[in-house]
Each structure stands twice: as structure tokens, then as C-alpha cells.
Design a protein around this motif. Structure first.
Motif, PDB file in Angstrom:
ATOM      1  N   CYS A  91      37.641  43.182  39.089  1.00 19.66           N
ATOM      2  CA  CYS A  91      37.249  43.189  37.676  1.00 19.66           C
ATOM      3  C   CYS A  91      38.380  42.685  36.789  1.00 19.66           C
ATOM      4  CB  CYS A  91      36.831  44.593  37.253  1.00 19.66           C
ATOM      5  SG  CYS A  91      35.275  45.121  37.978  1.00 19.66           S
ATOM      6  N   CYS A  92      39.592  43.099  37.080  1.00 20.62           N
ATOM      7  CA  CYS A  92      40.724  42.662  36.262  1.00 20.62           C
ATOM      8  C   CYS A  92      40.975  41.167  36.430  1.00 20.62           C
ATOM      9  CB  CYS A  92      41.974  43.452  36.628  1.00 20.62           C
ATOM     10  SG  CYS A  92      41.930  45.148  36.027  1.00 20.62           S
ATOM     11  N   SER A  93      40.840  40.663  37.654  1.00 23.18           N
ATOM     12  CA  SER A  93      41.064  39.232  37.848  1.00 23.18           C
ATOM     13  C   SER A  93      39.957  38.420  37.202  1.00 23.18           C
ATOM     14  CB  SER A  93      41.170  38.901  39.339  1.00 23.18           C
ATOM     15  OG  SER A  93      39.956  39.187  39.989  1.00 23.18           O
TER      16      SER A  93
ATOM     17  N   LEU B 273      38.597  47.431  41.121  1.00 21.37           N
ATOM     18  CA  LEU B 273      39.437  47.319  39.930  1.00 21.37           C
ATOM     19  C   LEU B 273      40.184  45.987  39.910  1.00 21.37           C
ATOM     20  CD1 LEU B 273      40.373  48.929  37.439  1.00 21.37           C
ATOM     21  CD2 LEU B 273      42.260  49.755  38.820  1.00 21.37           C
TER      22      LEU B 273
ATOM     23  N   ALA C 233      40.756  38.417  33.496  1.00 25.52           N
ATOM     24  CA  ALA C 233      41.887  37.531  33.222  1.00 25.52           C
ATOM     25  C   ALA C 233      41.459  36.069  33.316  1.00 25.52           C
ATOM     26  CB  ALA C 233      43.022  37.823  34.202  1.00 25.52           C
TER      27      ALA C 233
END
Length: 59
Positions: free
Chosen positions: A40-42, A37, A45
């Protein structure tokens, strides 16, 4: 044994949540999911940052 010392009263089995929390495999799976998670978020972003930088400098 009383019901206030943290043990189940009357021979009631532990809840499945407590039993799962004591299992190391559950924590290992949660750690892998958390790492995925975060990655994927980084990545998302970073992509948004690159797109916004391209929009500001290209315009």
C-alpha cells in the motif's frame, strides 16, 4: 530456580505477550500485515510520484 535466570519466579505464568510471540500463527499474521502495508505504501508513493511528474511536465 532463581528469578534471574529468565524463568518466572514462584510459579507465575508467562505473560500473554511472550506466549503470543512463541506462536507461529502470530508471526504469520504479522508478516501478511507487513507485506500489505509495504504494498500500500509503495502504491501510494508511486501515485504521488506520477502525479508530481505530471504536474511538472504538464505545466
Amino acid at each position: 530456580m532463581s528469578a534471574t535466570d529468565g524463568e518466572p519466579a514462584g510459579g507465575v505464568p508467562r505473560s500473554s505477550l511472550r506466549a503470543a510471540a512463541g506462536d507461529r500463527r502470530v508471526w504469520a499474521i504479522l508478516a501478511v500485515v507487513a507485506a500489505l502495508l509495504v504494498c500500500c505504501c509503495s502504491a501510494a508513493a508511486g501515485t504521488l510520484l506520477a502525479l508530481s511528474a505530471g504536474l511538472f511536465t504538464g505545466g
